[in-house]
Each structure stands twice: as C-alpha cells, then as structure tokens.
Design an enzyme around this catalytic site. Structure first.
Site, PDB file in Angstrom:
ATOM      1  N   ASP A   1      35.202  -1.997 -18.646  1.00  0.00           N
ATOM      2  CA  ASP A   1      35.649  -1.954 -19.133  1.00  0.00           C
ATOM      3  C   ASP A   1      36.526  -0.994 -19.492  1.00  0.00           C
ATOM      4  O   ASP A   1      37.111  -1.037 -19.884  1.00  0.00           O
ATOM      5  CB  ASP A   1      34.954  -2.343 -20.498  1.00  0.00           C
ATOM      6  CG  ASP A   1      34.686  -3.817 -20.414  1.00  0.00           C
ATOM      7  OD1 ASP A   1      35.205  -4.837 -19.641  1.00  0.00           O
ATOM      8  OD2 ASP A   1      33.415  -4.450 -20.629  1.00  0.00           O
TER       9      ASP A   1
ATOM     10  N   LYS B   1      25.473  -7.584 -21.874  1.00  0.00           N
ATOM     11  CA  LYS B   1      26.285  -6.513 -21.411  1.00  0.00           C
ATOM     12  C   LYS B   1      25.311  -5.380 -21.413  1.00  0.00           C
ATOM     13  O   LYS B   1      25.237  -3.975 -20.619  1.00  0.00           O
ATOM     14  CB  LYS B   1      28.009  -5.571 -21.986  1.00  0.00           C
ATOM     15  CG  LYS B   1      28.739  -7.177 -21.385  1.00  0.00           C
ATOM     16  CD  LYS B   1      29.897  -6.319 -21.937  1.00  0.00           C
ATOM     17  CE  LYS B   1      31.852  -7.144 -20.676  1.00  0.00           C
ATOM     18  NZ  LYS B   1      32.800  -6.649 -21.896  1.00  0.00           N
TER      19      LYS B   1
HETATM   20  N1  LIG Z   1      40.802  -7.762 -21.605  1.00  0.00           N
HETATM   21  C1  LIG Z   1      39.918  -7.435 -21.528  1.00  0.00           C
HETATM   22  O1  LIG Z   1      39.360  -6.970 -20.619  1.00  0.00           O
HETATM   23  C2  LIG Z   1      38.343  -7.715 -22.536  1.00  0.00           C
HETATM   24  C3  LIG Z   1      37.095  -6.222 -21.459  1.00  0.00           C
HETATM   25  C4  LIG Z   1      35.984  -6.697 -22.889  1.00  0.00           C
HETATM   26  C5  LIG Z   1      36.001  -7.406 -23.736  1.00  0.00           C
HETATM   27  N2  LIG Z   1      37.364  -8.183 -24.635  1.00  0.00           N
HETATM   28  C6  LIG Z   1      37.152  -8.997 -25.804  1.00  0.00           C
HETATM   29  O2  LIG Z   1      37.017  -7.923 -26.908  1.00  0.00           O
HETATM   30  C7  LIG Z   1      36.395  -8.861 -28.368  1.00  0.00           C
HETATM   31  C8  LIG Z   1      35.528  -7.963 -28.503  1.00  0.00           C
HETATM   32  O3  LIG Z   1      34.054  -8.058 -27.770  1.00  0.00           O
HETATM   33  P1  LIG Z   1      33.477  -6.641 -27.969  1.00  0.00           P
HETATM   34  O4  LIG Z   1      31.908  -7.303 -25.799  1.00  0.00           O
HETATM   35  O5  LIG Z   1      33.244  -6.063 -27.755  1.00  0.00           O
HETATM   36  O6  LIG Z   1      31.894  -7.934 -28.860  1.00  0.00           O
HETATM   37  P2  LIG Z   1      31.286  -6.940 -30.392  1.00  0.00           P
HETATM   38  O7  LIG Z   1      30.211  -6.198 -29.663  1.00  0.00           O
HETATM   39  O8  LIG Z   1      30.323  -8.573 -30.397  1.00  0.00           O
HETATM   40  O9  LIG Z   1      32.027  -6.353 -31.233  1.00  0.00           O
HETATM   41  C9  LIG Z   1      33.100  -7.516 -31.956  1.00  0.00           C
HETATM   42  C10 LIG Z   1      33.417  -5.757 -33.526  1.00  0.00           C
HETATM   43  O10 LIG Z   1      35.006  -6.633 -33.374  1.00  0.00           O
HETATM   44  C11 LIG Z   1      34.177  -6.540 -35.312  1.00  0.00           C
HETATM   45  N3  LIG Z   1      34.851  -8.039 -35.472  1.00  0.00           N
HETATM   46  C12 LIG Z   1      34.792  -8.937 -35.379  1.00  0.00           C
HETATM   47  N4  LIG Z   1      34.324  -9.949 -35.876  1.00  0.00           N
HETATM   48  C13 LIG Z   1      35.498  -9.099 -36.922  1.00  0.00           C
HETATM   49  C14 LIG Z   1      36.459  -9.472 -37.624  1.00  0.00           C
HETATM   50  N5  LIG Z   1      36.570 -11.090 -38.442  1.00  0.00           N
HETATM   51  N6  LIG Z   1      36.915  -8.964 -38.724  1.00  0.00           N
HETATM   52  C15 LIG Z   1      36.468  -7.320 -38.337  1.00  0.00           C
HETATM   53  N7  LIG Z   1      35.793  -7.039 -37.415  1.00  0.00           N
HETATM   54  C16 LIG Z   1      35.682  -7.783 -36.997  1.00  0.00           C
HETATM   55  C17 LIG Z   1      32.997  -6.228 -35.653  1.00  0.00           C
HETATM   56  O11 LIG Z   1      32.447  -6.006 -36.495  1.00  0.00           O
HETATM   57  P3  LIG Z   1      31.791  -5.942 -36.896  1.00  0.00           P
HETATM   58  O12 LIG Z   1      30.428  -3.785 -36.621  1.00  0.00           O
HETATM   59  O13 LIG Z   1      31.251  -4.866 -38.146  1.00  0.00           O
HETATM   60  O14 LIG Z   1      30.156  -6.514 -37.008  1.00  0.00           O
HETATM   61  C18 LIG Z   1      32.197  -5.641 -33.594  1.00  0.00           C
HETATM   62  O15 LIG Z   1      32.437  -3.848 -34.002  1.00  0.00           O
HETATM   63  C19 LIG Z   1      36.338 -10.399 -27.173  1.00  0.00           C
HETATM   64  O16 LIG Z   1      37.312 -10.615 -27.501  1.00  0.00           O
HETATM   65  C20 LIG Z   1      36.117 -10.275 -25.709  1.00  0.00           C
HETATM   66  O17 LIG Z   1      37.188 -10.784 -25.434  1.00  0.00           O
HETATM   67  C21 LIG Z   1      38.511  -8.108 -23.416  1.00  0.00           C
END
Ligand SMILES: NC(=O)c1ccc[n+]([C@@H]2O[C@H](COP(=O)([O-])OP(=O)(O)OC[C@H]3O[C@@H](n4cnc5c(N)ncnc54)[C@H](OP(=O)(O)O)[C@@H]3O)[C@@H](O)[C@H]2O)c1
Length: 276
Positions: free
Chosen positions: A104, A68
């Site tokens: 999003d 992204k």
């Molecule tokens: N519903 C929808 O339309 C939609 C759209 C987009 C994404 N999503 C979902 O949103 C989620 C995140 O996506 P993303 O693209 O933002 O991922 P990302 O860029 O990898 O960011 C993940 C975030 O979650 C935190 N995190 C990860 N594991 C953690 C844990 N065990 N405990 C606490 N914090 C944790 C990370 O913290 P750190 O900074 O400390 O690493 C980071 O802030 C995914 O599950 C994705 O499927 C859903």
C-alpha cells in the site's frame, strides 16, 4: 487453463465479496500466460486460514480489512517498511517461510510522485488508520513533512509519534485550518466511499487551487472530494492509481514478473464501472 501445476494466490479479508483484486490479478496472469489463479477468501478464523495456506502451499496472499495488523504475528519475516508501518497487505510463501510486505505504501508513493515532488513539501494525511499509516511513513521516507489530521486526536498523535520515532521531527498533528500550509492532501479515510458518495473528508472551503489532492477511495473512481478539488483547478489523483500500484507490486512479489499495469488498470475500471 487451471491444472495440477496451477499456483494459487488470493486475498484474505472479511467481508471480501466486493474485492476487485481477483479481476485485476487474474487479468494480469492471463495477459502474461502465467499458470496462476487468484481467489478471494472470506476468513473468520485467521489462524486456521494461515495454517491452511501453509499446508496447501499457497504461493502468497494479499491481506485486507480487518487483518492487516493481526497477520503480523503469523509471519516468519516482515520487511523493514512493513514493520515500521505495523501493517502487512502482502504475504509471500517461499516453501513454508512466510514473509510480509506493505505494498500500500509504495502504491501510494508512486501515485503521488507521478504528479508531485514530495521532498521538502508538507503532505496532509487525513486519517490515521492502516492506510493512513502506510501513506504517512511512505511520504516521510521521501523527505516530506507530514501533517496528520484525524477525527480521533489520540490516534493521530500515535501515528505522529511513531513516524517521528523513525524520521525525527517530520510529522505533527493538525486541523482542517492547517491545510492551507500543505502542498498535498491525501484522504485515507473511507469517507465518500460507495454507498455514501455524498460525503467528503475535507470541505471545499479548506481547499486551495494550489493543492495536489489524492483520494485513496477508489469506488467511486471520482469521489466528491476529487470533484470539489477539480472544480477549483487542483491537480487530482484517484484511488485506482494507488490500488493498481499496490496490486502491481504484490503481483511482482508473487510471481517475479513485471506487472502489466495497463491490463490491471483496465480490469479494475471495467469492474468498477459495471457496478455503478
Ligand atoms: N486505493 C487503495 O489501494 C487502498 C488501499 C488501502 C485502503 N484503501 C481505502 O482506504 C480506506 C481506509 O482504510 P483503512 O484500512 O486505513 O481503514 P481503518 O484502519 O479503519 O482507518 C480508517 C480511518 O478513517 C477515519 N475515519 C473513518 N470514518 C470517518 C469519518 N466518518 N469521518 C472522519 N474520519 C473517519 C478513522 O478515524 P478514527 O481514528 O477517528 O476512527 C481512521 O483514521 C478504506 O476506504 C479503504 O478501502 C484504499
């Protein structure tokens, strides 16, 4: 029927095998009788994939983890909001001119405003990754105060400083203890997602029945976080609402027709339920 006039759209990411986007978009195209097909592309070479999209005149594509942010450098134009967020999840190809959008953000905001007024409220955003950025900018633009709670403080601070760069004074970092001052809590981390469904991003002791609670994780549809919130009487919003919202906006950008959201919603739920 697929023929020589069929327009191709799709999603690029890695891994992509579990994406529910093809089922959602193809159900919508079929419902409106549009000659489009939506495919999932597992991509290791983003540079090559974008060149291929241009060469094959693919109409557009969604972008998911891990591309992204990386995709921005290949685009001719980036929509203002996507530029602010620093991430693109939708690319439209107009005769070789690639324009990036972030749906999003509007998907999350539309899901929230269907249940709660955001202006003047404090919205806690748990997580500061790509989705966290989209939610934080979206709610700040709606006039909310943003409380970023992230595992890694420096990343949370980075998000706060970029939100404040556009919406002065509207964001700050906080901890779980500060959630008591928020009206809305949005989980944007993957915690609680299949297969680790026992996890929760916020322990129940930090929730109040007055909180509006949204989880953007959509598999499972009802996460432990949402179950805990429901058991306290909170208003809850599941991740399918945002997923269908972002998909509907992308669909409209791809084909210029109003998306049949009900059809898209049913296709997503059917697929997710079949996987349980
Ligand atoms: N519903 C929808 O339309 C939609 C759209 C987009 C994404 N999503 C979902 O949103 C989620 C995140 O996506 P993303 O693209 O933002 O991922 P990302 O860029 O990898 O960011 C993940 C975030 O979650 C935190 N995190 C990860 N594991 C953690 C844990 N065990 N405990 C606490 N914090 C944790 C990370 O913290 P750190 O900074 O400390 O690493 C980071 O802030 C995914 O599950 C994705 O499927 C859903």
């Amino acid at each position: 029927m697929i023929d020589s006039k069929t327009k191709v759209v799709g999603v690029v990411g890695k891994p992509i095998g579990h994406s529910v986007s093809p089922a959602m978009h193809n159900a919508a195209f079929s419902n409106l009788g549009l000659n489009y097909v939506y495919l999932a592309f597992e991509v290791s070479d983003l540079d090559g994939a974008i060149g291929g999209m241009r060469a094959l005149d693919v109409r557009g594509f969604n972008v998911t983890i891990p591309y992204k942010v990386d995709v921005l450098k290949y685009l001719d134009e980036v929509d203002g909001l996507a530029k602010m967020i620093g991430a693109v999840n939708t690319v439209v190809n107009d005769d070789g001119m690639l324009t990036g959008y972030n749906t999003d953000c509007s998907g999350a905001v539309d899901a929230l405003v269907s249940k709660v007024k955001l202006k003047g409220r404090t919205v806690a955003v748990i997580g500061a990754g790509g989705a966290g950025r989209a939610v934080a900018f979206g709610v700040a633009e709606m006039g909310a105060h943003v409380l970023v709670v992230n595992r890694t403080l420096s990343r949370g601070e980075g998000l706060v400083s970029s939100v404040n760069g556009f919406f002065a004074g509207s964001a700050e970092c906080g901890t779980m203890d500060d959630l008591k001052d928020a009206s809305v809590i949005v989980n944007t981390t993957p915690v609680g997602m299949m297969p680790d469904v026992g996890g929760t991003p916020v322990l129940k002791k930090f929730l109040r029945k007055t909180h509006v609670v949204m989880d953007i994780v959509y598999n499972p549809v009802e996460t432990r976080f949402l179950r805990d919130a429901k058991s306290l009487g909170c208003v809850t919003i599941n991740g399918v609402e945002m997923f269908v919202g972002q998909g509907a906006k992308s669909f409209e950008l791809f084909c210029g027709k109003k998306a049949p959201k009900g059809v898209m919603w049913d296709a997503v739920l059917k697929l997710l339920v079949s996987r349980v």
